[in-house]
Scaffold this active site. Structure first.
Site, PDB file in Angstrom:
ATOM      1  N   THR A 282     -19.615 -27.748  26.269  1.00 16.26           N
ATOM      2  CA  THR A 282     -19.407 -29.187  26.265  1.00 16.26           C
ATOM      3  C   THR A 282     -18.109 -29.551  26.967  1.00 16.26           C
ATOM      4  O   THR A 282     -17.821 -30.726  27.176  1.00 16.26           O
ATOM      5  CB  THR A 282     -19.353 -29.722  24.815  1.00 16.26           C
ATOM      6  OG1 THR A 282     -18.338 -29.017  24.091  1.00 16.26           O
ATOM      7  CG2 THR A 282     -20.690 -29.527  24.111  1.00 16.26           C
TER       8      THR A 282
ATOM      9  N   ASP B 148     -23.466 -19.797  23.488  1.00 11.23           N
ATOM     10  CA  ASP B 148     -23.142 -21.200  23.234  1.00 11.23           C
ATOM     11  C   ASP B 148     -21.624 -21.346  23.095  1.00 11.23           C
ATOM     12  O   ASP B 148     -20.938 -20.400  22.686  1.00 11.23           O
ATOM     13  CB  ASP B 148     -23.839 -21.662  21.951  1.00 11.23           C
ATOM     14  CG  ASP B 148     -23.924 -23.173  21.853  1.00 11.23           C
ATOM     15  OD1 ASP B 148     -23.625 -23.858  22.857  1.00 11.23           O
ATOM     16  OD2 ASP B 148     -24.303 -23.676  20.778  1.00 11.23           O
TER      17      ASP B 148
ATOM     18  N   ARG C  53     -31.377 -35.372  20.774  1.00 11.79           N
ATOM     19  CA  ARG C  53     -31.213 -34.840  19.407  1.00 11.79           C
ATOM     20  C   ARG C  53     -31.083 -35.976  18.406  1.00 11.79           C
ATOM     21  O   ARG C  53     -31.677 -35.950  17.321  1.00 11.79           O
ATOM     22  CB  ARG C  53     -29.993 -33.938  19.341  1.00 11.79           C
ATOM     23  CG  ARG C  53     -29.753 -33.337  17.952  1.00 11.79           C
ATOM     24  CD  ARG C  53     -28.460 -32.566  17.918  1.00 11.79           C
ATOM     25  NE  ARG C  53     -28.515 -31.403  18.796  1.00 11.79           N
ATOM     26  CZ  ARG C  53     -27.453 -30.697  19.169  1.00 11.79           C
ATOM     27  NH1 ARG C  53     -26.244 -31.064  18.751  1.00 11.79           N
ATOM     28  NH2 ARG C  53     -27.581 -29.647  19.962  1.00 11.79           N
TER      29      ARG C  53
ATOM     30  N   LYS D  98     -29.108 -28.249  26.152  1.00 12.69           N
ATOM     31  CA  LYS D  98     -28.597 -26.995  26.728  1.00 12.69           C
ATOM     32  C   LYS D  98     -29.230 -25.774  26.049  1.00 12.69           C
ATOM     33  O   LYS D  98     -29.676 -24.848  26.718  1.00 12.69           O
ATOM     34  CB  LYS D  98     -27.070 -26.952  26.621  1.00 12.69           C
ATOM     35  CG  LYS D  98     -26.364 -28.041  27.425  1.00 12.69           C
ATOM     36  CD  LYS D  98     -24.862 -27.897  27.394  1.00 12.69           C
ATOM     37  CE  LYS D  98     -24.283 -28.135  26.020  1.00 12.69           C
ATOM     38  NZ  LYS D  98     -24.482 -29.533  25.562  1.00 12.69           N
ATOM     39  N   THR D  99     -29.252 -25.786  24.730  1.00 12.02           N
ATOM     40  CA  THR D  99     -29.874 -24.671  24.004  1.00 12.02           C
ATOM     41  C   THR D  99     -31.360 -24.596  24.303  1.00 12.02           C
ATOM     42  O   THR D  99     -31.913 -23.505  24.506  1.00 12.02           O
ATOM     43  CB  THR D  99     -29.650 -24.825  22.492  1.00 12.02           C
ATOM     44  OG1 THR D  99     -28.247 -24.835  22.224  1.00 12.02           O
ATOM     45  CG2 THR D  99     -30.298 -23.689  21.726  1.00 12.02           C
TER      46      THR D  99
END
Length: 340
Positions: free
Chosen positions: A161, A112, A220, A67-68
């Protein structure tokens, strides 16, 4: 997954820097999420063709899926800069007003954990996103005045999230919503090969497959495990990351064949051994493994549920037959009793 819940600040910063260096910079480099990527490409290119700013974008999905990274890519594709903040950091409407009033035309504001915005800040953001205007209150009490400031057009990219926690008025302000799903092993292997090239790591195909299979569908985690395998190969091996090196390294870091880490196995073992497979309440289970209930619920439980190792019932958490099998234990009373 490597246990990252207790780390020194300098180690955490080093990890963040390493992750940032591996992020793709453009949509063409982004692996996986084909539907979201195609939809986002249309939104951005259409806006560029019109010479305006694109609609606000909401990205939802579990942690670690990109997402980032996509927020940074959106700014790069638009040829503009990105301002980064987070929901917990904005607790007052004045904090958000200060950020909004400093934005340049066409800039991207990345928020975020947007579901954690304070309610006054949410209400201010509604107006800013829809009308590109913000009201700043000057003074206090009876002498207070609201001064309306016109903002240049900008794009909000929100990441969450827990999309269900977003209030409907805020959700409705986003013109495009993309949900990111977990990656397949084949997609993670692509991610690993790209990252290995950037890191200068000699990664064998069988090692990439081994790491991908233990990465919980999350890029990640895959990149972090790759760095740990690289470390093992440099210190205890010959520098080559083959399957043997990957297996040895992941054994050291307590990541098993399914991708379960120390906390995951502790939860499973407590559920099966201490509580006979359940049902057991979340708080009791968390006390048994020495963790906070929120940690068990948000860090360990989603993956265990997704892998079919535990179930959530009205009476509490229960171990599934697959959990007993994974721990090499015999389920008491047969599988049917676990869900009685």
């Amino acid at each position: 997954m490597v246990d990252e819940r207790v780390v020194a600040p300098e180690v955490d910063e080093a990890e963040r820097a390493a992750e940032a260096a591996l992020r793709p910079r453009r949509l063409a480099e982004f692996v996986g999420q084909h539907v979201v990527r195609e939809q986002l490409e249309l939104v951005l290119h259409a806006a560029l063709a019109r010479g305006g700013v694109p609609d606000h974008v909401l990205l939802s999905g579990p942690p670690g899926l990109g997402k980032t990274t996509l927020a940074m890519i959106i700014a790069a594709e638009l040829g503009t800069s990105v301002r980064v903040t987070s929901g917990p950091a904005i607790q007052h409407a004045g904090d958000l007003a200060a950020v909004l009033s400093s934005l340049d035309e066409g800039e991207v504001l990345f928020v975020d954990e947007i579901h954690r915005l304070a309610r006054p800040a949410e209400e201010l953001l509604y107006v800013a996103m829809e009308d590109f205007r913000v009201d700043v209150v000057v003074g206090k009490g009876a002498g207070a005045n609201a001064i309306g400031l016109t903002l240049p057009p900008f794009t909000v990219v929100g990441a969450t999230t827990r999309a269900g926690l977003l209030p409907a008025p805020l959700r409705d302000r986003f013109g495009f919503t993309g949900h990111l799903d977990f990656y397949s092993s084949a997609e993670l292997e692509q991610v690993l090969r790209r990252s290995a090239g950037l890191l200068g790591v000699d990664l064998a195909d069988d090692a990439a497959a081994e790491i991908a299979g233990r990465s919980r569908g999350t890029p990640r985690i895959a990149n972090r495990l790759l760095r740990r395998v690289r470390d093992w190969a440099q210190v205890r091996g010959d520098g080559t990351c083959d399957r043997a090196a990957a297996r040895a390294a992941l054994e050291v870091y307590e990541v098993d064949e399914l991708g379960l880490d120390r906390l995951d196995r502790a939860v499973l073992r407590a559920l099966c051994v201490r509580f006979g497979g359940g049902p057991v309440g979340l708080t009791t289970l968390a006390v048994a493994v020495g963790e906070e209930p929120e940690t068990v619920e948000t860090v360990a439980e989603p993956f265990l549920v997704r892998e079919g190792l535990i179930g959530r019932t009205p009476r509490g958490r229960v171990a599934t037959p697959r959990a007993w099998e994974h721990l090499d234990l015999a389920a008491p009373g047969g599988p049917a009793s676990l869900f009685g």
